[in-house]
Design a protein around this motif. Sequence first.
Motif, PDB file in Angstrom:
ATOM      1  N   SER A 401       0.752  -1.427  -0.043  1.00  0.00           N
ATOM      2  CA  SER A 401       0.070   0.084  -0.015  1.00  0.00           C
ATOM      3  C   SER A 401       0.795   1.288   0.005  1.00  0.00           C
ATOM      4  CB  SER A 401      -0.871  -0.112   1.054  1.00  0.00           C
ATOM      5  OG  SER A 401      -0.182  -0.075   2.338  1.00  0.00           O
ATOM      6  N   GLU A 402       2.169   1.317   0.609  1.00  0.00           N
ATOM      7  CA  GLU A 402       2.988   2.361   0.528  1.00  0.00           C
ATOM      8  C   GLU A 402       3.413   2.639  -0.674  1.00  0.00           C
ATOM      9  OE1 GLU A 402       7.316   3.763   2.660  1.00  0.00           O
ATOM     10  OE2 GLU A 402       6.106   1.643   3.155  1.00  0.00           O
ATOM     11  N   ASP A 403       3.844   1.386  -1.443  1.00  0.00           N
ATOM     12  CA  ASP A 403       4.216   1.665  -2.935  1.00  0.00           C
ATOM     13  C   ASP A 403       2.985   2.681  -3.665  1.00  0.00           C
ATOM     14  OD1 ASP A 403       6.706   0.502  -2.670  1.00  0.00           O
ATOM     15  OD2 ASP A 403       5.786  -1.384  -3.011  1.00  0.00           O
ATOM     16  N   ASN A 405       0.929   4.605  -2.722  1.00  0.00           N
ATOM     17  CA  ASN A 405       0.825   6.162  -2.503  1.00  0.00           C
ATOM     18  C   ASN A 405       1.893   6.770  -3.230  1.00  0.00           C
ATOM     19  OD1 ASN A 405      -1.183   5.720  -0.720  1.00  0.00           O
ATOM     20  ND2 ASN A 405       0.232   5.455   1.291  1.00  0.00           N
ATOM     21  N   ARG A 406       3.119   6.270  -3.851  1.00  0.00           N
ATOM     22  CA  ARG A 406       4.134   6.745  -4.408  1.00  0.00           C
ATOM     23  C   ARG A 406       3.761   7.125  -5.924  1.00  0.00           C
ATOM     24  NH1 ARG A 406       7.696   3.008  -1.649  1.00  0.00           N
ATOM     25  NH2 ARG A 406       8.450   3.975   0.141  1.00  0.00           N
ATOM     26  N   GLY A 409       3.191  10.411  -6.573  1.00  0.00           N
ATOM     27  CA  GLY A 409       3.763  11.186  -5.377  1.00  0.00           C
ATOM     28  C   GLY A 409       5.265  11.208  -5.473  1.00  0.00           C
ATOM     29  N   GLU A 412       8.596   7.829  -6.323  1.00  0.00           N
ATOM     30  CA  GLU A 412       7.875   6.853  -6.973  1.00  0.00           C
ATOM     31  C   GLU A 412       9.048   6.000  -7.648  1.00  0.00           C
ATOM     32  OE1 GLU A 412       5.169   6.104 -11.157  1.00  0.00           O
ATOM     33  OE2 GLU A 412       5.591   8.122 -10.563  1.00  0.00           O
TER      34      GLU A 412
END
Length: 435
Positions: A401-403, A405-406, A409, A412
């Motif tokens: 999920s963190e990826d 957000n990139r 953003g 990336e």
Amino acid sequence: MIRSNHLQNNFLPGPQQIRFQGIRKIYFFFAKELPRCPRTAGAGKVNDYALIYKWKGIDSGKKPIGLTSHYDVVPVLSGTEGNWEQQPFSGAVVEGKIWGRGTLDDKISVIGMLEAAEQLLKQGFKPERDMYFMFGFDEEIGGNEGALAIADLMQERGITFEFVLDEGGAIVEEMVPGVDKPVGVVGISEKGSATAELTIEGSGGHSSQPKNRTNIGRIASAIAKLEETQFKGDLKGPGEDLFEFVAPEMNLGMKYVFANKFIFEPIIEKILLGQPASAALIRTTIAPTIFQAGEQYNALPEKASALINLRLMPGDSLDDVKSFIKKTIEDDEINVTVSGNEASSVSSIDSWQFKAIQQAARNVYSEAVIAPYLMFAGSDARHYDKVSENTYRFLPVQITSEDLNRMHGTNERVSVDNYVNAIKFYIEVMKEGAK
């Protein structure tokens, strides 16, 4: 195999930069690093910047398959460049990761598809049916000049596809509660996107003598009613399909609940509505984004307006949305306009086309559960509904999920392993889909 930093160095930041800095760099790059594909399939241009390659199959009487992606990206927000651990457009490969804007969205698909074709051509592979590679240049601003123009051209030529595969869902860890395995979600539809504008006009006046209900107050009250009421949640369609596919992998308690969905559906829906991500799976969403009113601190504004972004479930029309808003706000003096796109058509999950994509993903990610889902964001895939029996949305990478957000953003990036696996996936899709 091409060097991974070509994901960045030979692609420019976005449509406007491409226009002014020269699209030829991309063509030259393909011709130099991936010579077999252009030589075998040729290249056609649409609106100067969109590309089409056609790989002729053994039996051109069969419907072709289409693979599409885009090489434009969103810009890096001015002033945030220093927050990047690597330069945003460097394409740096550091500690097993490729850094830069667009590495996930969506240059990995462009290069992955062409590299896969290059490898198959090197092996002497010949597809049973024609394959088209279609690359847009303006997906991030709607795709009207790229994907839509390509789809219009295909329609003019009478070409229809067995299926079109675009970017979309990915293989996400810890995505579904109660499922330990990573879940790969293939979008079988995407929600519509609409903008509702609420406007009220009337006399302003001095702020020392306000009416009990001002223009600002009335628009604010309307927004509050919409957020409090919300559209009704309903576990059906692609959202229901997702949970039916992953239910066998759930823990015993959750497996029992979904096995008896006809009894527990109200409870399931209540749970899903408790989190924004799962709520978006089962209802049309309401997101007020812009509020405009007033210019002077001591003057009542003569006009107030608000913009609301709504993401429509399949089956909800723009007229339905407008009726819901007017009924909910209960203020005839507020003018309501709604514009935008309704949800795309829902593609089959029982067809060989879906199963070919599912099998290709399993061949590369053997531990993942591959399931259908409803895509919240927009993609170029919706433009191909008119020329394809089915359109699917899947980005063949395993991420957290963190990826996610990139994407769009800061920082990336994509791992080299994911890049290699993307190529493997597209090889498998070409083998499975072109049978």
